[in-house]
Scaffold this motif. Structure first.
Motif, PDB file in Angstrom:
ATOM      1  N   VAL A  68       0.867  -1.174   0.000  1.00 13.59           N
ATOM      2  CA  VAL A  68       0.000   0.000   0.000  1.00 13.59           C
ATOM      3  C   VAL A  68       0.903   1.223   0.000  1.00 13.59           C
ATOM      4  O   VAL A  68       1.937   1.237   0.666  1.00 13.59           O
ATOM      5  CB  VAL A  68      -0.907   0.025   1.257  1.00 13.59           C
ATOM      6  CG1 VAL A  68      -1.842   1.231   1.210  1.00 13.59           C
ATOM      7  CG2 VAL A  68      -1.707  -1.252   1.367  1.00 13.59           C
ATOM      8  N   LYS A 101      -7.389  -1.833   0.446  1.00  7.93           N
ATOM      9  CA  LYS A 101      -6.394  -2.573  -0.350  1.00  7.93           C
ATOM     10  C   LYS A 101      -5.889  -3.788   0.422  1.00  7.93           C
ATOM     11  O   LYS A 101      -5.692  -4.857  -0.149  1.00  7.93           O
ATOM     12  CB  LYS A 101      -5.237  -1.652  -0.731  1.00  7.93           C
ATOM     13  CG  LYS A 101      -5.622  -0.607  -1.767  1.00  7.93           C
ATOM     14  CD  LYS A 101      -4.475   0.335  -2.070  1.00  7.93           C
ATOM     15  CE  LYS A 101      -4.891   1.410  -3.053  1.00  7.93           C
ATOM     16  NZ  LYS A 101      -3.824   2.392  -3.322  1.00  7.93           N
ATOM     17  N   LYS A 157      -8.676  -6.163   0.479  1.00 10.42           N
ATOM     18  CA  LYS A 157      -9.121  -6.483  -0.887  1.00 10.42           C
ATOM     19  C   LYS A 157     -10.610  -6.179  -1.073  1.00 10.42           C
ATOM     20  O   LYS A 157     -11.367  -6.954  -1.640  1.00 10.42           O
ATOM     21  CB  LYS A 157      -8.808  -7.945  -1.227  1.00 10.42           C
ATOM     22  CG  LYS A 157      -7.309  -8.246  -1.176  1.00 10.42           C
ATOM     23  CD  LYS A 157      -6.980  -9.662  -1.554  1.00 10.42           C
ATOM     24  CE  LYS A 157      -5.476  -9.892  -1.493  1.00 10.42           C
ATOM     25  NZ  LYS A 157      -5.095 -11.276  -1.796  1.00 10.42           N
TER      26      LYS A 157
END
Length: 354
Positions: free
Chosen positions: A225, A281, A284
């Motif tokens: 990230v 992120k 997901k």
């Protein structure tokens, strides 16, 4: 080159000394990358520099930080290391020769210099290494890593941020001296790790060389990230690492949301789209859905709530700090319409009629 840096080089030269900008700026300038890594080297001593510049910020082992036209610039006298150790004050001697000074630097690509006219001075093949995108040690790589193990992390950082390969000899020296990284201060380690964590390549290199073990940072896998705190949040690290209060708060929040395994509208409201997107992120979660939910929230801050502070106090006879959290949750959950009449009725019912 920034105008004030040119002026500093010119001032030093007009006083009869050599002066160059060295290291990060010339390298990045050659790569057409933006940089403010201004490091000036000169054969003028600290005492001589004090006669040239009036505003001295600090002095440390032959390096003088000056304030010139509001900008802090570091100027270092050419020197050689008579005894180099990362555990105590180094023993140095000053020299009049640029090449001798460059011998004490870490990597060949960082020996590139520029003069006041923007001309490159390349005494050690820095441009060739930059063109070939390779990181090689200045001198014996084994000795260099022993002198200062921080160079191990710096090699990984440059490889990750620039996309350069690490030379075979340097790589071998890194592998054989990994254990020395343990002796570095947590401050120095964190400083490099914060930069390494800005790329997936850097994280992969740490794992490749098994540096996670000596860094006291454990992880099974990391979802990359573009946020340093989001990387730290996925790592089990030593509590000796010196995080600021703000960094700790951010790491703990990300861990909380990841553990919760979902992002509700109230979290989107309180923590914002950017923070929640980092968590999405890792989890997901569909970022498009997250953005759609965020922009469709009935309010995005307390300023959006359709009642004035004075009216709120008048109805409830209490502090806004008590009312706002209640109103935020009710409006965000769509149980309460964000209109003046609806909010007034709700406050009367909640605070007065009870």
């Amino acid at each position: 080159m920034e105008k004030i840096v040119y002026e500093i080089l010119d001032l030093i030269e007009k006083n009869g000394f050599q002066a160059y900008i060295v290291g990060g700026y010339p390298r990045d300038y050659y790569l057409k990358k933006r940089s403010e890594d201004y490091d000036i080297c000169t054969n003028a001593t600290s005492e001589q520099l004090r006669n040239i510049f009036s505003e001295i910020v600090s002095e440390n082992f032959g390096s003088l930080k000056i304030k010139y036209r509001g900008k802090i610039i570091e100027i270092t006298t050419f020197r050689i290391d008579l005894e180099y150790t990362f555990t105590r004050t180094p023993v140095i001697a000053y020299t009049n020769y640029l090449e001798e000074d460059l011998q004490r630097r870490d990597f060949i690509m960082n020996t590139l210099c520029m003069d006041k006219n923007g001309n490159y001075i390349d005494l050690m093949g820095a441009i060739s290494d930059i063109d070939n995108q390779i990181i090689r040690s200045v001198g014996n790589p084994f000795q260099k890593m022993i002198e200062d193990p921080l160079r191990i992390l710096r090699a990984i950082r440059f490889s990750s941020t620039l996309g350069f390969s690490i030379d075979n000899q340097l790589e071998e020296a890194i592998i054989k001296n990994i254990s020395l990284v343990e002796k570095l201060s947590y401050y120095r380690k964190k400083e490099e790790l914060d930069k390494i964590f800005l790329s997936k390549r850097g994280i992969d290199l740490l794992k490749k060389y098994e540096l996670d073990k000596v860094l006291e940072c454990k992880w099974k896998s990391i979802i990359f990230v573009d946020c340093v705190e989001a990387i730290w949040a996925q790592i089990d690290f030593s509590n000796q690492y010196p995080f600021s209060k703000e960094e700790k708060k951010k790491i703990e929040l990300i861990r909380f949301l990841v553990k919760k395994a979902k992002i509700e509208d109230i979290e989107l409201y309180y923590y914002g789209l950017e923070m929640c997107s980092y968590v999405s992120k890792i989890l997901k979660i569909d970022i498009d859905d997250l953005e759609e939910r965020y922009y469709s929230l009935p309010i995005h801050s307390q300023k959006d709530i359709s009642i004035s502070v004075d009216r709120m106090k008048e109805i409830t006879n209490t502090f806004p700090s008590v009312c706002y959290p209640i109103l935020e949750r009710e409006i965000i959950s769509r149980r309460l319409e964000n209109s003046k009449n609806s909010i007034e009725k709700f406050l009367l019912s909640y605070f007065v009629e009870k």
